[in-house]
Scaffold this motif. Structure first.
Motif, PDB file in Angstrom:
ATOM      1  N   VAL B 142      -4.370 -17.827   7.193  1.00  0.00           N
ATOM      2  CA  VAL B 142      -4.803 -16.622   6.471  1.00  0.00           C
ATOM      3  C   VAL B 142      -6.096 -16.909   5.713  1.00  0.00           C
ATOM      4  O   VAL B 142      -7.048 -16.114   5.745  1.00  0.00           O
ATOM      5  N   ILE B 143      -6.148 -18.067   5.034  1.00  0.00           N
ATOM      6  CA  ILE B 143      -7.352 -18.413   4.257  1.00  0.00           C
ATOM      7  C   ILE B 143      -8.565 -18.490   5.190  1.00  0.00           C
ATOM      8  O   ILE B 143      -9.632 -17.948   4.888  1.00  0.00           O
ATOM      9  N   GLY B 144      -8.400 -19.142   6.326  1.00  0.00           N
ATOM     10  CA  GLY B 144      -9.508 -19.266   7.274  1.00  0.00           C
ATOM     11  C   GLY B 144      -9.957 -17.905   7.787  1.00  0.00           C
ATOM     12  O   GLY B 144     -11.152 -17.606   7.801  1.00  0.00           O
ATOM     13  N   GLY B 207       4.556 -16.705  -1.064  1.00  0.00           N
ATOM     14  CA  GLY B 207       3.942 -15.850  -2.083  1.00  0.00           C
ATOM     15  C   GLY B 207       2.434 -15.816  -1.961  1.00  0.00           C
ATOM     16  O   GLY B 207       1.822 -14.748  -1.994  1.00  0.00           O
ATOM     17  N   LEU B 208       1.829 -16.998  -1.765  1.00  0.00           N
ATOM     18  CA  LEU B 208       0.365 -17.056  -1.691  1.00  0.00           C
ATOM     19  C   LEU B 208      -0.138 -16.326  -0.444  1.00  0.00           C
ATOM     20  O   LEU B 208      -1.111 -15.570  -0.509  1.00  0.00           O
ATOM     21  N   GLY B 209       0.526 -16.557   0.685  1.00  0.00           N
ATOM     22  CA  GLY B 209       0.127 -15.875   1.921  1.00  0.00           C
ATOM     23  C   GLY B 209       0.231 -14.365   1.775  1.00  0.00           C
ATOM     24  O   GLY B 209      -0.686 -13.624   2.149  1.00  0.00           O
ATOM     25  N   THR B 210       1.343 -13.920   1.206  1.00  0.00           N
ATOM     26  CA  THR B 210       1.543 -12.475   1.014  1.00  0.00           C
ATOM     27  C   THR B 210       0.495 -11.916   0.057  1.00  0.00           C
ATOM     28  O   THR B 210      -0.060 -10.835   0.289  1.00  0.00           O
ATOM     29  N   LEU B 211       0.218 -12.665  -1.007  1.00  0.00           N
ATOM     30  CA  LEU B 211      -0.769 -12.207  -2.000  1.00  0.00           C
ATOM     31  C   LEU B 211      -2.150 -12.046  -1.354  1.00  0.00           C
ATOM     32  O   LEU B 211      -2.817 -11.022  -1.544  1.00  0.00           O
ATOM     33  N   LEU B 212      -2.547 -13.043  -0.583  1.00  0.00           N
ATOM     34  CA  LEU B 212      -3.874 -12.988   0.046  1.00  0.00           C
ATOM     35  C   LEU B 212      -3.970 -11.809   1.020  1.00  0.00           C
ATOM     36  O   LEU B 212      -4.945 -11.061   1.012  1.00  0.00           O
ATOM     37  N   THR B 214      -2.054  -9.056   1.227  1.00  0.00           N
ATOM     38  CA  THR B 214      -1.948  -7.730   0.600  1.00  0.00           C
ATOM     39  C   THR B 214      -3.201  -7.394  -0.208  1.00  0.00           C
ATOM     40  O   THR B 214      -3.626  -6.240  -0.232  1.00  0.00           O
ATOM     41  N   CYS B 215      -3.785  -8.398  -0.872  1.00  0.00           N
ATOM     42  CA  CYS B 215      -5.036  -8.132  -1.607  1.00  0.00           C
ATOM     43  C   CYS B 215      -6.133  -7.697  -0.634  1.00  0.00           C
ATOM     44  O   CYS B 215      -6.901  -6.776  -0.909  1.00  0.00           O
ATOM     45  N   TYR B 216      -6.182  -8.367   0.512  1.00  0.00           N
ATOM     46  CA  TYR B 216      -7.199  -7.988   1.490  1.00  0.00           C
ATOM     47  C   TYR B 216      -6.933  -6.575   2.019  1.00  0.00           C
ATOM     48  O   TYR B 216      -7.865  -5.767   2.144  1.00  0.00           O
ATOM     49  N   LEU B 217      -5.668  -6.298   2.311  1.00  0.00           N
ATOM     50  CA  LEU B 217      -5.336  -4.962   2.815  1.00  0.00           C
ATOM     51  C   LEU B 217      -5.681  -3.897   1.783  1.00  0.00           C
ATOM     52  O   LEU B 217      -6.166  -2.818   2.125  1.00  0.00           O
ATOM     53  N   THR B 224      -2.610   2.504  -3.206  1.00  0.00           N
ATOM     54  CA  THR B 224      -2.024   2.084  -4.485  1.00  0.00           C
ATOM     55  C   THR B 224      -0.627   1.492  -4.300  1.00  0.00           C
ATOM     56  O   THR B 224      -0.192   0.673  -5.095  1.00  0.00           O
ATOM     57  N   ARG B 225       0.066   1.907  -3.220  1.00  0.00           N
ATOM     58  CA  ARG B 225       1.428   1.385  -3.046  1.00  0.00           C
ATOM     59  C   ARG B 225       1.439  -0.112  -2.714  1.00  0.00           C
ATOM     60  O   ARG B 225       2.474  -0.748  -2.779  1.00  0.00           O
ATOM     61  N   LEU B 226       0.274  -0.667  -2.386  1.00  0.00           N
ATOM     62  CA  LEU B 226       0.201  -2.113  -2.151  1.00  0.00           C
ATOM     63  C   LEU B 226       0.328  -2.901  -3.450  1.00  0.00           C
ATOM     64  O   LEU B 226       0.506  -4.123  -3.430  1.00  0.00           O
ATOM     65  N   ALA B 227       0.230  -2.177  -4.584  1.00  0.00           N
ATOM     66  CA  ALA B 227       0.328  -2.861  -5.882  1.00  0.00           C
ATOM     67  C   ALA B 227       1.675  -3.569  -6.022  1.00  0.00           C
ATOM     68  O   ALA B 227       1.752  -4.650  -6.616  1.00  0.00           O
ATOM     69  N   VAL B 228       2.734  -2.975  -5.476  1.00  0.00           N
ATOM     70  CA  VAL B 228       4.084  -3.558  -5.634  1.00  0.00           C
ATOM     71  C   VAL B 228       4.172  -4.939  -4.966  1.00  0.00           C
ATOM     72  O   VAL B 228       4.509  -5.926  -5.630  1.00  0.00           O
ATOM     73  N   PRO B 229       3.836  -5.049  -3.660  1.00  0.00           N
ATOM     74  CA  PRO B 229       3.876  -6.401  -3.069  1.00  0.00           C
ATOM     75  C   PRO B 229       2.881  -7.363  -3.690  1.00  0.00           C
ATOM     76  O   PRO B 229       3.148  -8.565  -3.772  1.00  0.00           O
ATOM     77  N   ILE B 230       1.726  -6.833  -4.141  1.00  0.00           N
ATOM     78  CA  ILE B 230       0.732  -7.725  -4.761  1.00  0.00           C
ATOM     79  C   ILE B 230       1.307  -8.339  -6.037  1.00  0.00           C
ATOM     80  O   ILE B 230       1.250  -9.558  -6.251  1.00  0.00           O
ATOM     81  N   VAL B 231       1.891  -7.488  -6.882  1.00  0.00           N
ATOM     82  CA  VAL B 231       2.458  -7.979  -8.151  1.00  0.00           C
ATOM     83  C   VAL B 231       3.629  -8.917  -7.871  1.00  0.00           C
ATOM     84  O   VAL B 231       3.758  -9.979  -8.492  1.00  0.00           O
ATOM     85  N   ALA B 232       4.475  -8.537  -6.913  1.00  0.00           N
ATOM     86  CA  ALA B 232       5.636  -9.377  -6.596  1.00  0.00           C
ATOM     87  C   ALA B 232       5.188 -10.754  -6.077  1.00  0.00           C
ATOM     88  O   ALA B 232       5.721 -11.791  -6.507  1.00  0.00           O
ATOM     89  N   ALA B 233       4.201 -10.739  -5.184  1.00  0.00           N
ATOM     90  CA  ALA B 233       3.717 -12.022  -4.629  1.00  0.00           C
ATOM     91  C   ALA B 233       3.067 -12.865  -5.716  1.00  0.00           C
ATOM     92  O   ALA B 233       3.269 -14.085  -5.771  1.00  0.00           O
ATOM     93  N   ALA B 234       2.283 -12.203  -6.593  1.00  0.00           N
ATOM     94  CA  ALA B 234       1.642 -12.946  -7.700  1.00  0.00           C
ATOM     95  C   ALA B 234       2.709 -13.555  -8.608  1.00  0.00           C
ATOM     96  O   ALA B 234       2.556 -14.694  -9.076  1.00  0.00           O
TER      97      ALA B 234
END
Lengths: 227, 415
Positions: B142-144, B207-212, B214-217, B224-234
């Motif tokens: 994901v990072i790459g 968590g880190l993979g999901t955060l990266l 979802t932030c990109y998405l 705005t509904r992506l805020a939930v997975p972003i906060v949860a992953a963070a």
């Protein structure tokens, strides 16, 4: 002047990249027809085209396309189905045939499968449909690019230097094709002379300013665009 | 074939799976092979070998991700102006890259598991360790890919590989070595990976993979509904980071085990992970035990102990500390027993330098080594002339001097 039914309306729209103006804030409106946009390489011509195609955001000002403010995501979502863009030296996935290439575009435009056959036929690509894109001559490759760009029948099409690598004998036929792509087509070239004679209006980017050429011979523009 | 299938087939060509999977699998297998303890079949060490493979596979996978993103950039005009979600293209790419990376990882894991199974395995398979490695590999991918999307330039490919490689070999703080992939080179027998730490590492990667992603998405869709997975992953990343920080570099825990022994002619007991060594240890140590029989240093039982465990010597028992079964391990065990026969205090005394040389002469015989050159040639010649039985008798009478490194020249001239 901005007409009420303008396809593109930019108000004080400016583009900055790397701390310098690519396009100083300017106001213009485009209704329909074939619009030429001339500028030398690195003049910001491609950046302006990508901004108009909603792939970049203007640094300042507002931009309306087809009646929607596209500076916000809602407006972009509303119009993206009605836009088509063919960049300069457009790319394709290695090893794909012309049909696969157009089908690939059709999938992302959510266009039914029969539209692919229809546009291949319309662009006289049926015989070359199973040939790999790398094997096609420049004019057929451009036809495939145009087919991929317009498979969803867009209302507004942006073409970045489409005729740059096309030999003279094929140009007239392709110009006729380009004029029929959509109600409004924006075409770029390095020199305004390459656009005059067949574009309805021609703009030039000079020192980050958009200037309209007022004298455009109208030999081609007698043919109505968007037929 | 469905429309999506056709698109996936075209996109899959950009990931070059028929080239990427074998190359990645080969890189990972080599890294895992180098990390496995020679001759030891231990499930915890197998997990450490998988992490070692991820440290190599990860940067390669990140480079592949950046390369695919770079090539995808050329198709942005088709995928960007789409009535479908702008997230679709990147998600398809990530899915294909994930499949390529995980296929290579499965090949490496199969190789490690088969190797552990073929040898006599010890410990218990750590499925969570396998999962933690897979999730970490996906984070690298994901990072790459996202770095390639953010900066679609050729140097990004090298930069993604270099930065992720650096993360695998150098960390800013000591506790950060516990973050995936953990900096655990080898898991020696007697110790095991802590399951709760592996769970935390798997969650951290997830968590880190999901955060990266979802932030990109969110950056491309602004949903705005992506805020939930972003906060949860963070939250998952934060909590697991704090928990791992609290562990302060303690990745291993003592692991209960039962010795595997060979009873005759000597009793040799080793950790079950090293049970393949029993016949050769028995064969190597029996001559030494025979030569020492009748002396205070005689032994009838050899016990394999953890590296840091040096128990009080018991009569008739000697201890060996073997980390692995790399070539020469039998001789290393012999040497360890022979050294344990000597009194370190008196042998380290410079006043006994001459005695140390005579002791070395006897030790060479005990270990079947080439005898050292002595200035007392007569003593060396005399000892060399003696038959095996005579040497054993001689050692029984002179063991105390041998033990304390106080042997003298005249000790070798006795009749």
């Amino acid at each position: 002047m901005i007409a009420d039914f303008s396809t593109i309306v930019a108000r004080d729209m400016g583009i900055r990249r790397g701390g310098r103006w690519i396009l100083r804030p300017t106001t213009f409106g485009i209704t329909s027809g074939v619009i030429g946009l001339a500028g030398p390489p690195c003049s910001g011509r491609s950046a302006l085209l990508e901004t108009l195609a909603t792939l970049r955001r203007p640094s300042v000002g507002t931009l309306e396309l087809l009646g929607h403010d596209v500076t916000g995501p809602a407006g972009q979502r509303a119009v993206c189905a009605r836009l088509g863009l063919l960049p300069d030296r457009f790319g394709w996935a290695a090893g794909v045939t012309a049909r696969e290439y157009v089908s690939y575009a059709a999938y992302f435009k959510a266009t039914p499968k029969h539209a692919v056959d229809a546009i291949l036929q319309r662009f006289e690509l049926s015989d070359a449909a199973e040939l790999e894109m790398d094997m096609l001559p420049a004019d057929l490759r451009l036809r495939a690019g145009l087919a991929a760009t317009c498979v969803h029948r867009p209302d507004l099409v942006f073409l970045d230097e489409p005729l740059a690598s096309i030999a003279e004998p094929d140009r007239d036929e392709l110009i006729g094709l380009i004029r029929e792509l959509a109600p409004a087509v924006v075409v770029t070239a390095t020199d305004a002379a390459q656009l005059t004679g067949w574009c309805d209006r021609v703009f030039s980017i000079v020192r980050a300013r958009l200037i309209e050429s007022l004298e455009v011979p109208r030999s081609w523009s007698r043919v109505p665009a968007g037929v | 074939m469905s429309d999506l299938g056709r698109v996936l087939r075209i996109d899959a060509r950009r990931t070059a799976p028929f080239l990427a999977v074998p190359v990645l699998a080969l890189l990972g297998a080599v890294a895992a092979w180098r990390a496995l303890l020679p001759g030891v079949a231990y499930w915890d060490d197998a997990v450490a070998a998988l992490f070692a493979s991820v440290r190599v596979l990860g940067p390669a996978s990140a480079a592949l991700g950046a390369w695919v993103a770079l090539r995808e950039h050329r198709l942005g005009y088709l995928r960007g102006l789409s009535v479908r979600s702008p997230a679709l293209g990147p998600l398809l790419d990530l899915m294909l890259l994930g499949v390529v990376a995980l296929t290579a990882y499965v090949v490496v894991a199969t190789f490690v598991v088969v190797k552990t199974l073929l040898h006599v395995q010890a410990g218990h398979p750590q499925v969570i360790g396998l999962l933690a490695g897979a999730l970490t590999l996906l984070v690298y991918t994901v990072i790459g890919y996202l770095s390639g999307r953010a900066v679609p330039r050729l140097p990004t490919v090298a930069a993604a590989a270099a930065v992720t490689c650096l993360w695998g070999i150098a960390r800013p703080g000591t506790w950060t070595y516990l973050l995936p992939p953990p900096g655990v080179e080898h898991i020696h027998p007697f110790a095991g990976l802590r399951t709760e730490l592996l769970v935390a590492q798997a969650l951290w990667s997830l968590g880190l993979g999901t955060l990266l992603v979802t932030c990109y998405l969110w950056s491309v869709t602004r949903r705005t509904r992506l805020a939930v997975p972003i906060v949860a992953a963070a939250a998952v990343v934060t909590i697991t980071t704090l928990w791992i920080h609290a562990q302060q570099r303690v990745p291993l825990a003592p692991r209960a085990f039962e010795y595997t022994c060979r009873q005759w002619p000597l009793t040799v007991c080793v950790h079950p992970a090293l049970r393949t060594a029993l016949p050769s240890l028995e064969a190597a140590l029996t001559p030494l035990a025979t030569r020492l029989s009748g002396t205070p240093g005689s032994f009838t039982r050899v016990e394999h102990r953890p590296d840091s465990d040096f128990p009080r010597p018991m009569r008739g028992v000697v201890y060996i500390h073997l980390r692995d079964l790399s070539p020469g391990y039998e001789h290393r065990a012999e040497q360890e027993i022979q050294i344990s026969l000597l009194d370190a205090r008196t042998c380290g005394n410079p006043a006994h330098a001459a005695g140390v040389r005579y002791t070395a002469l006897v030790s060479a015989w005990l270990l079947d080594e080439t005898p050292p050159r002595l200035t007392d040639v007569a003593a060396a010649r005399a000892f060399a002339r003696w038959a095996e039985i005579r040497r054993r008798h001689w050692l029984r009478t002179h063991y105390v001097r041998y033990h304390s490194c106080t042997l003298r020249g005249q000790d070798f001239r006795v009749v």
